[in-house]
Design a protein around this motif. Structure first.
Motif, mmCIF file in Angstrom:
data_model
loop_
_atom_site.group_PDB
_atom_site.id
_atom_site.type_symbol
_atom_site.label_atom_id
_atom_site.label_comp_id
_atom_site.label_asym_id
_atom_site.label_seq_id
_atom_site.Cartn_x
_atom_site.Cartn_y
_atom_site.Cartn_z
ATOM 1 N N ALA A 54 0.643 -0.961 0.065
ATOM 2 C CA ALA A 54 -0.084 0.003 0.025
ATOM 3 C C ALA A 54 0.845 1.239 0.116
ATOM 4 C CB ALA A 54 -0.839 0.061 1.111
ATOM 5 N N PRO A 55 0.438 2.423 -0.460
ATOM 6 C CA PRO A 55 1.121 3.548 -0.352
ATOM 7 C C PRO A 55 1.919 3.803 0.661
ATOM 8 C CG PRO A 55 -1.049 3.957 -1.668
ATOM 9 C CD PRO A 55 -0.958 2.758 -0.818
ATOM 10 N N ALA A 56 1.544 3.558 1.964
ATOM 11 C CA ALA A 56 2.253 3.798 3.323
ATOM 12 C C ALA A 56 3.369 3.218 3.457
ATOM 13 C CB ALA A 56 0.999 3.681 4.405
ATOM 14 N N ARG A 103 7.879 3.429 1.096
ATOM 15 C CA ARG A 103 9.137 3.788 1.627
ATOM 16 C C ARG A 103 10.030 2.610 2.090
ATOM 17 N NH1 ARG A 103 9.872 9.101 4.874
ATOM 18 N NH2 ARG A 103 11.749 8.639 4.115
ATOM 19 N N PHE A 118 2.838 11.673 -2.640
ATOM 20 C CA PHE A 118 2.591 11.240 -1.111
ATOM 21 C C PHE A 118 1.583 12.155 -0.721
ATOM 22 C CE2 PHE A 118 6.545 8.834 -0.734
ATOM 23 C CZ PHE A 118 5.874 7.312 -0.734
ATOM 24 N N THR A 119 1.729 13.355 -0.711
ATOM 25 C CA THR A 119 0.747 14.550 -0.417
ATOM 26 C C THR A 119 -0.533 14.101 -0.960
ATOM 27 O OG1 THR A 119 2.655 16.128 -0.051
ATOM 28 C CG2 THR A 119 0.398 17.099 -0.349
ATOM 29 N N ALA A 146 -1.810 11.686 -2.083
ATOM 30 C CA ALA A 146 -2.315 10.220 -1.391
ATOM 31 C C ALA A 146 -2.408 10.368 0.106
ATOM 32 C CB ALA A 146 -1.135 9.035 -1.759
ATOM 33 N N GLY A 147 -2.027 11.463 0.582
ATOM 34 C CA GLY A 147 -2.532 11.678 1.902
ATOM 35 C C GLY A 147 -1.618 10.636 2.771
ATOM 36 N N VAL A 148 -0.460 10.507 2.399
ATOM 37 C CA VAL A 148 0.539 9.784 3.131
ATOM 38 C C VAL A 148 1.580 10.700 3.669
ATOM 39 C CG1 VAL A 148 2.390 7.925 3.058
ATOM 40 C CG2 VAL A 148 0.149 7.739 1.801
ATOM 41 N N PRO A 149 1.622 10.767 5.161
ATOM 42 C CA PRO A 149 2.715 11.836 5.711
ATOM 43 C C PRO A 149 3.998 11.088 5.621
ATOM 44 C CG PRO A 149 1.401 10.646 7.403
ATOM 45 C CD PRO A 149 0.766 10.238 6.054
ATOM 46 N N VAL A 150 4.819 11.905 5.035
ATOM 47 C CA VAL A 150 6.288 11.546 4.906
ATOM 48 C C VAL A 150 7.224 12.717 5.580
ATOM 49 C CG1 VAL A 150 5.766 10.121 2.897
ATOM 50 C CG2 VAL A 150 6.484 12.580 2.720
ATOM 51 N N SER A 188 -1.109 1.891 -7.496
ATOM 52 C CA SER A 188 -2.234 2.901 -7.031
ATOM 53 C C SER A 188 -2.673 3.513 -8.197
ATOM 54 C CB SER A 188 -1.609 3.957 -6.017
ATOM 55 O OG SER A 188 -2.633 4.869 -5.819
#
Length: 302
Positions: free
Chosen positions: A183-185, A188, A206-207, A209-213, A259
């Motif tokens: 999954a996107p999360a 990494r 990532f922004t 997709a709502g994934v904090p990095v 995705s």
């Protein structure tokens, strides 16, 4: 101009003189030029009347040039050689098409389809120049038409929009072995391959997709999208690839989309050429073919 026309002899007569002087025979000159011997004689007479001098003399063994004819011959020969060389250059230019594009567009859009264009227009001489980065400068005239991504439009150029630039995350199935694609999360956990030195594509994706990095997202960075895709095919990591350039790989399974979230940038792909070349036959032929080709590709979903 009127004075020049009075000073210059008839061009056809000069051409006949050149052939006759080189062959020293009106008969052979006529055969070469597909003229009768009488027609050759009339051209020579007209030329001699123009100068008021005799250019040929008849001898027992045939024709000979007078001193005036001998003086005229090298000048006429050189003039016709120059005209022929210039004409050949102009004819070649009308049959030549010089295309400028980025290495990625060349490898993934143009080259796979170029044989189809050549089959339609075998008379054209096609050359391709690849260059990284946006370069709308046609002033050097090193190329006639360009495939490239662009944000802005320069004056004096014609732009045909082909498609937007949309990036999706992809990887080779072998990267994950027997496990399911992440999954996107969890992206990494794998090397992230960057298709550009200049754009923070992964941070933007990532922004979106709502994934904090946080921290450094770099693993491998490439200066062309094609290199990033090639590295991904070798199982080196996950990249963001323009979906219009990986249709074949997605279809045959050598790459999988991880995705359906697509990063659509402000850039778009264009076919570009100077306004003054809009009527050049080679440019018209390539423009019509390229627009039809990409319309068909879009309709097919690739």
């Amino acid at each position: 101009m009127a004075d020049l026309q009075m000073k210059l002899p008839p061009l056809n007569a000069l051409r006949v003189f050149l052939v006759a002087a080189e062959q020293l025979s009106f008969t052979r000159a006529g055969d070469t030029l597909h003229l009768t011997q009488g027609a050759v004689s009339r051209h020579i007479q007209a030329l001699e009347a123009h100068y008021g001098l005799q250019l040929f003399v008849r001898q027992a063994r045939g024709l000979a040039l007078t001193p005036e004819g001998m003086a005229l011959l090298p000048a006429v020969r050189d003039a016709f050689h120059r005209i022929e060389a210039a004409s050949e250059a102009i004819n070649r230019r009308s049959r030549e098409l010089r295309i400028k594009t980025s290495p990625s567009i060349a490898a993934r859009w143009v080259l796979p389809r170029l044989a189809g264009f050549r089959a339609r227009h075998p008379e054209l001489i096609v050359s391709m120049i690849s260059i990284t980065g946006f370069d709308p400068n046609f002033k050097s005239r090193e190329y006639d038409i360009s495939f490239q991504a662009s944000l802005t439009k320069e004056p004096g150029l014609v732009y045909h929009r082909l498609r937007p630039a949309r990036f999706i995350p992809v990887a080779a199935p072998a990267l994950f072995g027997s496990t399911a694609p992440p999954a996107p999360a969890a992206f990494r956990d794998y090397p992230l391959l960057h298709p550009s030195h200049d754009d923070n594509f992964w941070q933007h994706w990532f922004t979106l997709a709502g994934v904090p990095v946080s921290g450094n997202l770099d693993a491998y960075t490439f200066d062309t999208l094609d290199l990033a895709i090639t590295a991904t095919l070798r199982g080196m990591g996950i990249t963001l690839a323009d979906e219009s350039m990986i249709g074949e790989e997605l279809a045959n399974g050598s790459l999988v989309a991880l995705s359906d979230i697509a990063l659509q940038t402000e850039w778009a792909y264009y076919l570009i050429y100077p306004q003054e070349l809009a009527d050049l036959p080679s440019v018209i032929a390539f423009r019509d073919w390229a627009l039809a080709e990409f319309a068909e590709t879009d309709a097919a979903g690739g």
